[in-house]
Design an enzyme around this catalytic site. Structure first.
Site, PDB file in Angstrom:
ATOM      1  N   ALA A  59       0.833  -1.209   0.000  1.00 55.19           N
ATOM      2  CA  ALA A  59       0.000   0.000   0.000  1.00 55.19           C
ATOM      3  C   ALA A  59       0.867   1.258   0.000  1.00 55.19           C
ATOM      4  O   ALA A  59       0.471   2.293  -0.546  1.00 55.19           O
ATOM      5  CB  ALA A  59      -0.933  -0.011   1.212  1.00 55.19           C
ATOM      6  N   GLU A  68      11.862 -10.574  -9.484  1.00 53.89           N
ATOM      7  CA  GLU A  68      13.272 -10.965  -9.505  1.00 53.89           C
ATOM      8  C   GLU A  68      13.877 -10.847  -8.104  1.00 53.89           C
ATOM      9  O   GLU A  68      14.683 -11.684  -7.690  1.00 53.89           O
ATOM     10  CB  GLU A  68      14.061 -10.075 -10.482  1.00 53.89           C
ATOM     11  CG  GLU A  68      13.626 -10.207 -11.934  1.00 53.89           C
ATOM     12  CD  GLU A  68      12.537  -9.220 -12.318  1.00 53.89           C
ATOM     13  OE1 GLU A  68      11.682  -8.892 -11.462  1.00 53.89           O
ATOM     14  OE2 GLU A  68      12.536  -8.779 -13.469  1.00 53.89           O
ATOM     15  N   CYS A 102      16.291  -4.292 -11.119  1.00 47.63           N
ATOM     16  CA  CYS A 102      16.457  -5.757 -11.075  1.00 47.63           C
ATOM     17  C   CYS A 102      17.631  -6.208 -11.934  1.00 47.63           C
ATOM     18  O   CYS A 102      18.260  -7.222 -11.627  1.00 47.63           O
ATOM     19  CB  CYS A 102      15.167  -6.451 -11.472  1.00 47.63           C
ATOM     20  SG  CYS A 102      13.959  -6.365 -10.133  1.00 47.63           S
TER      21      CYS A 102
HETATM   22  N1  THU Z   1       7.787  -5.767 -11.874  1.00 47.57           N
HETATM   23  C1  THU Z   1       8.506  -6.894 -11.606  1.00 47.57           C
HETATM   24  O1  THU Z   1       8.116  -7.706 -10.755  1.00 47.57           O
HETATM   25  N2  THU Z   1       9.662  -7.088 -12.287  1.00 47.57           N
HETATM   26  C2  THU Z   1      10.145  -6.246 -13.237  1.00 47.57           C
HETATM   27  O2  THU Z   1      11.271  -6.410 -13.681  1.00 47.57           O
HETATM   28  C3  THU Z   1       9.294  -5.167 -13.743  1.00 47.57           C
HETATM   29  C4  THU Z   1       8.189  -4.765 -12.846  1.00 47.57           C
HETATM   30  C5  THU Z   1       6.559  -5.521 -11.096  1.00 47.57           C
HETATM   31  C6  THU Z   1       6.692  -4.390 -10.116  1.00 47.57           C
HETATM   32  C7  THU Z   1       5.249  -3.987  -9.921  1.00 47.57           C
HETATM   33  O3  THU Z   1       4.680  -4.818  -8.912  1.00 47.57           O
HETATM   34  C8  THU Z   1       4.596  -4.333 -11.244  1.00 47.57           C
HETATM   35  O4  THU Z   1       5.501  -5.176 -11.944  1.00 47.57           O
HETATM   36  C9  THU Z   1       4.312  -3.121 -12.110  1.00 47.57           C
HETATM   37  O5  THU Z   1       5.447  -2.343 -12.267  1.00 47.57           O
END
Ligand code: THU
Length: 145
Positions: A59, A68, A102
């Site tokens: 939140a 990742e 990441c």
């Molecule tokens: N997200 C990931 O889990 N990995 C990435 O490399 C790109 C973005 C997630 C973060 C957030 O929870 C959602 O995708 C939207 O950005």
């Protein structure tokens, strides 16, 4: 030579298929009530084991964690030392490549030649090396002068 240069692991078609289905399974666990954008990640470690992660939002938005990052935490907790391959699964018009942060997180445990596949629910959408996604990177070797 940089300490990040490790032996390249051969990823067979069947291992890639295993990583893909694992990342898709991980994506189902995503906690993403704010973005509604679910991501799954599967990492192959130096012992040939697969570690999974999903994004975990919060939140307080900036506290959310990427898939990742979750998978890297699982790998470290299991005693993994290196990442030899990564698969990231997300559904979008464009291939869901790892975010900048990441890429740096992966770089801590992966060499430039580490393969990274991105996929959606049905198809592989891209195949890169970490060095392509994060060229001229900063890493642990910079701190060893
Ligand atoms: N997200 C990931 O889990 N990995 C990435 O490399 C790109 C973005 C997630 C973060 C957030 O929870 C959602 O995708 C939207 O950005």
């Amino acid at each position: 030579m940089s300490i990040a240069a490790t032996h390249m692991t051969t990823i067979t078609d069947s291992l890639l298929a295993e990583l893909l289905s694992a990342a898709r399974r991980a994506r189902v666990r995503a906690y993403a009530p704010y973005s509604r954008f679910s991501v799954g990640a599967a990492l192959l470690d130096n012992l040939g084991r697969i570690h999974l992660g999903c994004n975990v939002e919060n939140a307080a938005y900036p506290q959310g964690q990427c898939a990742e990052a979750t998978a890297i935490g699982a790998l470290v907790m299991a005693g993994g030392l290196r990442i030899h391959a990564a698969v990231v699964v997300g559904v979008a018009d464009e291939p869901v490549t790892p975010c900048g942060g990441c890429r740096q997180r992966l770089r801590e445990f992966a060499a430039d030649d580490c393969p990274i596949w991105v996929a959606d629910l049905d198809h592989l959408r891209g195949h890169y090396t970490l060095g392509q996604l994060l060229p001229y990177s900063f890493g642990p070797n910079h701190l060893r002068a």
